[in-house]
Design a protein around this motif. Structure first.
Motif, PDB file in Angstrom:
ATOM      1  N   LEU A  41       0.806  -1.259  -0.036  1.00  0.00           N
ATOM      2  CA  LEU A  41      -0.033  -0.060  -0.026  1.00  0.00           C
ATOM      3  C   LEU A  41       0.983   1.213   0.056  1.00  0.00           C
ATOM      4  O   LEU A  41       0.266   2.406  -0.200  1.00  0.00           O
ATOM      5  CB  LEU A  41      -0.797  -0.147   1.147  1.00  0.00           C
ATOM      6  N   GLU A  42       2.278   1.219   0.187  1.00  0.00           N
ATOM      7  CA  GLU A  42       3.016   2.384   0.065  1.00  0.00           C
ATOM      8  C   GLU A  42       3.960   2.268  -0.782  1.00  0.00           C
ATOM      9  O   GLU A  42       4.889   2.836  -0.964  1.00  0.00           O
ATOM     10  CB  GLU A  42       3.779   2.036   1.605  1.00  0.00           C
ATOM     11  N   LEU A  43       3.518   1.829  -1.956  1.00  0.00           N
ATOM     12  CA  LEU A  43       4.370   1.783  -3.320  1.00  0.00           C
ATOM     13  C   LEU A  43       4.764   3.092  -3.757  1.00  0.00           C
ATOM     14  O   LEU A  43       5.940   3.399  -4.463  1.00  0.00           O
ATOM     15  CB  LEU A  43       3.677   1.215  -4.245  1.00  0.00           C
ATOM     16  N   LEU A  44       3.677   4.379  -3.545  1.00  0.00           N
ATOM     17  CA  LEU A  44       4.128   5.500  -4.125  1.00  0.00           C
ATOM     18  C   LEU A  44       4.744   6.337  -2.898  1.00  0.00           C
ATOM     19  O   LEU A  44       5.271   7.602  -2.962  1.00  0.00           O
ATOM     20  CB  LEU A  44       2.837   6.165  -4.476  1.00  0.00           C
ATOM     21  N   THR A  45       4.690   5.867  -1.695  1.00  0.00           N
ATOM     22  CA  THR A  45       5.177   6.550  -0.572  1.00  0.00           C
ATOM     23  C   THR A  45       6.753   6.791  -0.768  1.00  0.00           C
ATOM     24  O   THR A  45       7.606   5.878  -1.073  1.00  0.00           O
ATOM     25  CB  THR A  45       5.072   5.773   0.771  1.00  0.00           C
TER      26      THR A  45
END
Length: 333
Positions: A41-45
């Motif tokens: 869920l944090e791929l773009l973080t």
């Protein structure tokens, strides 16, 4: 690396049986936990914030895979929502987040979000309220499913005192991201439908040979393949470049072009499958139903074509082909 890992999880856990179970009320806890606990869920973080720091371009094949597996959870929306909250003082809440590109105030000052993607499942919604980005708790809302068989889409109503957390004036970004997500999902699902149709036409025999050998069938398959290829190219354009959020015109082109392809691709698939294509036991309907739903979600081709048309008319000395080349070059430069 991330794409392969997610593909494996989807292959193992996001089975047609699981998709049907979610349509019947299951929350697919094991699948959600596998993706959440894996940090996907944090791929773009950004990496400095313990995320993967991927670009939109790197994310596109992952969102494509979500559509190809008919993923019945708001994973793409949750990834995008966390990216949209990148500069906010509020940390993203735990649980399923979804996006809504449009919300409006009712006469009693309550808030309505029509046809919210995954509205039956989401714990929180990041919505665009006339340019303002709001984070809303879905447990405080009244949910009205859209009534379509197996749909996770619902209209949500929040009372006046529900409030919500204002995250600034980036509401339009939620609409653009959600449009691009739906375009990628459509492209991925149509690739799956094309593959299923080709396999069926090669296996199904009539008059002593596979129906895929007949010229009339080959013509329909070629039209279908053309639409699928064009849709993937258009969807990929929305994720090109190094920007954190898809740009307006590429996202509009992507959503319009993929939505335009849905009626033709689904009609050909069902025509070639014949009567068996409409049966609940066949997996084809898991994808074609979603394609029709995603076509109108976050605005159909008519709405987004109007956006593109207005942008073209604002440049009277630029031809249509020059306009498209300019958009493409600006995204890939």
């Amino acid at each position: 690396m991330f794409t392969e890992a997610i593909e494996k999880i989807l292959t193992d856990l996001c089975t047609p049986a699981l998709v049907r179970a979610v349509e019947n009320g299951d929350r697919a806890t094991a699948l959600w936990s596998a993706l959440e606990n894996g940090g996907f869920l944090e791929l773009l973080t950004p990496e400095v914030a313990d995320g993967a720091g991927l670009t939109l371009e790197s994310l596109f094949p992952i969102f494509l895979a979500f559509g190809r597996h008919a993923l019945p959870l708001p994973v793409a929306q949750s990834i995008a929502a966390r990216a949209l909250m990148r500069d906010c003082p509020h940390a993203p809440p735990n649980g399923m987040l979804t996006l809504a590109g449009a919300a409006f105030r009712q006469a009693d000052d309550g808030l309505c979000v029509p046809r919210l993607a995954y509205g039956t499942l989401a714990d929180f919604a990041l919505v665009n309220l006339q340019g303002e980005l709001l984070l809303l708790d879905c447990s405080q809302a009244r949910r009205e499913p859209d009534g379509v068989h197996g749909s996770q889409c619902a209209t949500l109503y929040w009372p006046q005192d529900a409030g919500g957390v204002s995250l600034g004036g980036k509401g339009q970004e939620a609409r653009l991201f959600n449009a691009a997500i739906h375009a990628a999902s459509i492209a991925g699902a149509m690739e799956k439908v094309l593959g299923m149709t080709l396999e069926y036409c090669n296996d199904r025999t009539q008059f002593g040979k596979a129906i895929g050998k007949f010229q009339a069938v080959q013509h329909q398959l070629s039209v279908m393949a053309e639409q699928v290829a064009a849709s993937r190219i258009a969807a990929e354009l929305a994720f090109a470049g190094d920007r954190p959020v898809p740009d307006l015109i590429p996202a509009a082109i992507a959503k319009a072009r993929t939505s335009m392809a849905v009626p033709q691709v689904t009609a050909i698939a069902h025509a070639l499958f014949g009567a068996i294509g409409v049966t609940e036991e066949l997996d084809l309907q898991l994808f074609t139903r979603r394609l029709h739903q995603w076509r109108v979600s976050e605005g159909s081709e008519t709405w987004w074509n109007n956006i593109v048309g207005q942008a073209l008319l604002e440049k009277p000395k630029v031809t249509a082909s020059e306009f498209v080349r300019t958009v493409t070059q600006s995204q890939t430069a």
